[in-house]
Design an enzyme around this catalytic site. Structure first.
Site, mmCIF file in Angstrom:
data_model
loop_
_atom_site.group_PDB
_atom_site.id
_atom_site.type_symbol
_atom_site.label_atom_id
_atom_site.label_comp_id
_atom_site.label_asym_id
_atom_site.label_seq_id
_atom_site.Cartn_x
_atom_site.Cartn_y
_atom_site.Cartn_z
ATOM 1 N N ASN A 1 0.873 -1.178 0.000
ATOM 2 C CA ASN A 1 0.000 0.000 0.000
ATOM 3 C C ASN A 1 0.907 1.224 0.000
ATOM 4 O O ASN A 1 1.522 1.541 1.014
ATOM 5 C CB ASN A 1 -0.884 -0.028 1.262
ATOM 6 C CG ASN A 1 -1.688 1.255 1.429
ATOM 7 O OD1 ASN A 1 -1.753 2.080 0.514
ATOM 8 N ND2 ASN A 1 -2.287 1.433 2.592
ATOM 9 N N LYS B 1 0.074 4.264 -0.217
ATOM 10 C CA LYS B 1 -0.558 5.456 0.373
ATOM 11 C C LYS B 1 -0.357 6.651 -0.587
ATOM 12 O O LYS B 1 -0.316 6.436 -1.796
ATOM 13 C CB LYS B 1 -0.008 5.704 1.778
ATOM 14 C CG LYS B 1 -0.098 4.423 2.639
ATOM 15 C CD LYS B 1 0.154 4.635 4.094
ATOM 16 C CE LYS B 1 0.018 3.299 4.827
ATOM 17 N NZ LYS B 1 0.141 3.417 6.265
ATOM 18 N N HIS C 1 -9.211 1.444 5.194
ATOM 19 C CA HIS C 1 -7.927 1.610 5.879
ATOM 20 C C HIS C 1 -8.121 2.563 7.064
ATOM 21 O O HIS C 1 -8.910 3.508 6.977
ATOM 22 C CB HIS C 1 -6.889 2.162 4.898
ATOM 23 C CG HIS C 1 -5.500 2.114 5.461
ATOM 24 N ND1 HIS C 1 -5.045 3.040 6.367
ATOM 25 C CD2 HIS C 1 -4.498 1.214 5.296
ATOM 26 C CE1 HIS C 1 -3.796 2.718 6.713
ATOM 27 N NE2 HIS C 1 -3.451 1.614 6.073
ATOM 28 N N GLU D 1 -6.465 4.960 8.078
ATOM 29 C CA GLU D 1 -6.250 6.376 7.755
ATOM 30 C C GLU D 1 -7.512 6.985 7.145
ATOM 31 O O GLU D 1 -7.837 8.140 7.388
ATOM 32 C CB GLU D 1 -5.029 6.515 6.831
ATOM 33 C CG GLU D 1 -3.738 6.279 7.617
ATOM 34 C CD GLU D 1 -2.604 5.660 6.823
ATOM 35 O OE1 GLU D 1 -2.622 5.708 5.586
ATOM 36 O OE2 GLU D 1 -1.691 5.114 7.477
ATOM 37 N N GLU E 1 -4.862 -4.607 10.822
ATOM 38 C CA GLU E 1 -3.827 -3.592 10.992
ATOM 39 C C GLU E 1 -4.074 -2.842 12.295
ATOM 40 O O GLU E 1 -4.886 -1.899 12.328
ATOM 41 C CB GLU E 1 -3.867 -2.588 9.831
ATOM 42 C CG GLU E 1 -3.605 -3.205 8.477
ATOM 43 C CD GLU E 1 -3.009 -2.199 7.507
ATOM 44 O OE1 GLU E 1 -1.989 -2.525 6.889
ATOM 45 O OE2 GLU E 1 -3.538 -1.083 7.376
ATOM 46 N N GLY F 1 3.246 2.315 10.845
ATOM 47 C CA GLY F 1 4.275 3.342 10.692
ATOM 48 C C GLY F 1 5.032 3.661 11.971
ATOM 49 O O GLY F 1 5.729 4.669 12.049
ATOM 50 N N SER G 1 3.954 -2.088 10.322
ATOM 51 C CA SER G 1 5.403 -2.178 10.558
ATOM 52 C C SER G 1 6.022 -3.511 10.137
ATOM 53 O O SER G 1 6.942 -4.001 10.785
ATOM 54 C CB SER G 1 5.730 -1.867 12.026
ATOM 55 O OG SER G 1 5.376 -0.523 12.315
HETATM 56 P P1 13P Z 1 3.510 0.440 7.589
HETATM 57 O O1 13P Z 1 3.941 -0.872 6.963
HETATM 58 O O2 13P Z 1 4.230 1.620 7.063
HETATM 59 O O3 13P Z 1 3.472 0.334 9.088
HETATM 60 O O4 13P Z 1 1.965 0.666 7.132
HETATM 61 C C1 13P Z 1 1.049 -0.347 7.258
HETATM 62 C C2 13P Z 1 -0.180 0.030 6.505
HETATM 63 O O5 13P Z 1 -0.893 0.936 6.891
HETATM 64 C C3 13P Z 1 -0.466 -0.712 5.271
HETATM 65 O O6 13P Z 1 -1.761 -0.465 4.828
#
Ligand code: 13P
Length: 256
Positions: free
Chosen positions: A12, A14, A99, A101, A169, A175, A215
């Protein structure tokens, strides 16, 4: 021990990536050799501006291209929005929905996420439905209750709701470099598989998979992907560099 099918490894991106980043996808496609194809399936979800070009470049490479969100309607007066049908028309095969976010910055509810998953299925796309608890949910001991509520609200509950993928997640793991313990990952994944069986019927579809996200890096991927009930990973930061994404894919266990 349950069977381990081929791992599903999804990147992903983003809101990252300009046209020059297509070189990373080309490198991923090039590195997706016979051994990797045996052990894992790869999907990259770049920003929507790159979906068409990435899908066109990926033809013949056997990696698939997905998007990160879709609207619930097929078309209409929704300025700035993009439908699942448009994504399919651009060559996407998958779309991430719900997601954390988007749930937090765009106030998406479980109901919105379910409508988006249904829109994806209507357009022939595989939805990857994200769920996950916040740190305060976790500290309050509410992880399983939160996941249960999100699944009940976000997963279209009918027999024709397949293929379906759920990504677990934990919000606090995204992150941050933090991950749950292996025991916690297994517990939540086992729970999600059981809930999906209850929602969708217990006939085990090979296309029904539960991914871990948060992560995941080349250094921890092997141990996480080997865990029981973990069918693959959804990767943010480490999917932006072909080298790291391929290293994670190479850490996938051989199917058994
Ligand atoms: P990270 O791998 O950067 O922690 O992000 C995970 C994520 O949100 C994937 O959709």
């Amino acid at each position: 021990m349950t069977a381990k099918p081929r791992s599903l490894i999804v990147g992903n991106w983003k809101m990252n990536g300009l046209r020059r980043s297509l070189a990373e996808i080309a490198q991923i496609a090039q590195g997706y050799d016979a051994k990797l194809r045996r052990d894992c399936e790869l999907i990259v979800c770049p920003p929507v501006t790159l979906v068409y070009l990435a899908a066109k470049d990926a033809v013949g490479s056997r990696i698939a291209i997905g998007a990160q969100d879709c609207h619930i309607e097929a078309s209409g007066a929704f300025t700035g929005e993009i439908s699942a049908e448009m994504l399919a028309d651009c060559g996407a095969t998958t779309v991430i929905v719900g997601h954390s976010e988007r749930r937090s910055y765009n106030a998406e509810t479980d109901g919105d996420v379910k409508s988006k998953a249904l829109a994806a299925l209507r357009a022939g796309l595989m939805p990857i439905i994200c769920v996950g608890e916040t740190n305060s949910d976790r500290e309050g001991g509410h992880t399983i209750a939160v996941i249960k509520r999100q699944l009940a609200g976000s997963v279209p509950g009918s027999a024709d709701s397949e293929p379906i993928v759920v990504a677990y997640e934990p919000v606090w793991a995204i992150g941050t470099g933090l991950t749950p313990t292996h025991a916690d990952i297994v517990e939540v994944h086992r729970f999600i598989h059981r809930e999906l069986n209850a929602l969708l019927g217990s006939h085990a579809s090979p296309l029904r998979r539960v991914l871990y996200g948060g992560s995941v890096k080349p250094s921890n991927a092997k141990d996480i992907l080997a865990l029981e009930y973990v069918d693959g990973a959804l990767i943010g930061g480490a999917s932006l560099k072909a080298e790291d994404f391929l290293a994670i894919a190479r850490a996938a266990p051989a199917p058994r």
